[in-house]
Design an enzyme around this catalytic site. Structure first.
Site, PDB file in Angstrom:
ATOM      1  N   CYS A  26     -11.006   3.054   0.089  1.00  0.00           N
ATOM      2  CA  CYS A  26      -9.592   3.343   0.359  1.00  0.00           C
ATOM      3  C   CYS A  26      -9.244   2.550   1.609  1.00  0.00           C
ATOM      4  CB  CYS A  26      -9.386   4.838   0.602  1.00  0.00           C
ATOM      5  SG  CYS A  26      -7.726   5.248   1.201  1.00  0.00           S
ATOM      6  N   GLU A  84      -3.537   8.463   8.672  1.00  0.00           N
ATOM      7  CA  GLU A  84      -2.081   8.363   8.830  1.00  0.00           C
ATOM      8  C   GLU A  84      -1.624   9.079  10.099  1.00  0.00           C
ATOM      9  OE1 GLU A  84       0.696   7.073   7.134  1.00  0.00           O
ATOM     10  OE2 GLU A  84      -0.569   5.884   5.826  1.00  0.00           O
ATOM     11  N   CYS A 115      -4.278  -1.430  -1.937  1.00  0.00           N
ATOM     12  CA  CYS A 115      -4.452   0.010  -2.131  1.00  0.00           C
ATOM     13  C   CYS A 115      -5.425   0.186  -3.293  1.00  0.00           C
ATOM     14  CB  CYS A 115      -3.099   0.624  -2.470  1.00  0.00           C
ATOM     15  SG  CYS A 115      -3.184   2.348  -2.989  1.00  0.00           S
ATOM     16  N   HIS A 159      -7.268   3.049   3.857  1.00  0.00           N
ATOM     17  CA  HIS A 159      -7.050   3.852   5.066  1.00  0.00           C
ATOM     18  C   HIS A 159      -8.352   4.116   5.832  1.00  0.00           C
ATOM     19  CE1 HIS A 159      -3.099   4.748   3.379  1.00  0.00           C
ATOM     20  NE2 HIS A 159      -2.775   5.336   4.528  1.00  0.00           N
ATOM     21  N   ASP A 181       0.878  -1.178   0.000  1.00  0.00           N
ATOM     22  CA  ASP A 181       0.000   0.000   0.000  1.00  0.00           C
ATOM     23  C   ASP A 181       0.911   1.223   0.000  1.00  0.00           C
ATOM     24  OD1 ASP A 181      -2.344   1.629   0.284  1.00  0.00           O
ATOM     25  OD2 ASP A 181      -1.948   1.793   2.430  1.00  0.00           O
ATOM     26  N   SER A 182       0.308   2.386  -0.182  1.00  0.00           N
ATOM     27  CA  SER A 182       1.088   3.620  -0.095  1.00  0.00           C
ATOM     28  C   SER A 182       1.594   3.855   1.331  1.00  0.00           C
ATOM     29  CB  SER A 182       0.228   4.803  -0.523  1.00  0.00           C
ATOM     30  OG  SER A 182      -0.893   4.913   0.338  1.00  0.00           O
TER      31      SER A 182
END
Ligand code: DGL
Length: 297
Positions: free
Chosen positions: A209, A173, A93, A211, A30-31
């Site tokens: 997403c 994040e 992702c 996240h 993932d990023s």
């Protein structure tokens, strides 16, 4: 309903010796730390498996970058995992899943590979009796319209509305998963999206997403009653388990369930300390900086 498209790229059986390949880990990237929500589901579904997880934290966010840039990043992260040795790749992702799958299949024709958009779309279609589906995702995923495509292939009559919610990536994040700021941002994104479904709102909202699941409670709190949240992690994990099973690539039974330390190697392209601190929230288990190896792509 139309037939479900095949979830996994590179359907032909791998040319490698499966008795050796079964012992290899599953590669996940993932990023950043968002894909750890997928890793968590993968570990739950396949407690015997080993994993490599790479978070490209130095170049996050992916969702604001062009498709060409994200596709290039995806090839670079995959190369690190493939060079170590993996039996399957999970692109954890949505942004990368929406643009990088064809390039990955071309670069690694023998490697089974799945993204998270097809599983997410399948789960949404199952959870939407009236076919009314809302999607929030990164700017890049929304621009590429990959969810619309994946949903409409399964449910051509579906009503779909999508909206970018890029700030959720920064909140996640940062480890900010609740409180007034999160609620205000959630309202700002979701009120207009819900307004696109007069007469009772959508059936479900796709967290497009990886996240976003850590913000699920805050998101659910601002939705009209009865709208369920769709997180592609569980469906992705089920598909990966089925695919590995069908190819005879599941790791043989190894006894008691193993800890994160025993079964996962973590890599990040920036600051292992930060990756471990924030990653714990996503993984739901303790992580220490010494568990994370810094890599340069
Ligand atoms: N977690 C990623 C996704 O599922 C990307 C977030 C970002 O880097 O913008 O889209």
């Amino acid at each position: 309903m139309t037939p479900t498209p095949s979830p996994v790229h590179n359907s032909p059986t791998m040319s490698t010796d499966t008795s050796t390949s079964a012992h290899l880990p599953i590669g996940v990237f993932d990023s950043g730390v968002g894909g750890l929500t997928v890793l968590r589901a993968l570990r739950r579904a396949m407690p015997n498996e080993n994993f490599l997880y790479l978070g490209d934290t130095a170049r996050l966010p992916y969702g604001t970058k062009s498709g060409a840039t994200v596709a290039r990043y995806a090839l670079q992260t995959t190369r690190v995992l493939v060079d170590i040795g993996v039996k399957m790749l999970v692109v954890a992702c949505n942004t990368a899943s929406s643009v990088a799958m064809p390039g990955l299949s071309e670069a690694y024709p023998g490697l089974p590979c799945t993204g998270v958009i097809e599983p997410g779309a399948a789960a949404a279609c199952e959870a939407a009796p009236r076919g009314r589906i809302a999607v929030i995702a990164t700017g890049g995923t929304v621009r590429g319209a990959a969810y619309q495509g994946a949903i409409l292939r399964r449910r051509p009559e579906a009503t779909i509305a999508t909206r970018p919610a890029q700030l959720f990536v920064a909140l996640a994040e940062e480890g900010w998963t609740d409180g007034q700021v999160v609620t205000d941002i959630a309202r700002r994104y979701l009120d207009p999206l819900m307004a696109e479904f007069p007469e009772g709102g959508p059936d479900c909202l796709v967290l497009g997403c990886t996240h976003f699941p850590v913000l699920a409670q805050a998101i659910q709190a601002v939705l009209p009653q009865g709208v369920c949240l769709i997180d592609s992690a569980e469906t992705t994990a089920r598909w990966v388990a089925e695919e590995l099973g069908a190819r005879g690539l599941l790791r043989p039974e190894a006894g008691a369930p193993r800890s994160v330390k025993e079964s996962v190697r973590f890599f990040a392209t920036d600051d292992p300390e930060r990756f471990a601190r924030v990653g714990e929230i996503f993984l739901g288990e303790p992580l220490s900086p010494s568990d994370v190896t810094l890599v340069d792509l």
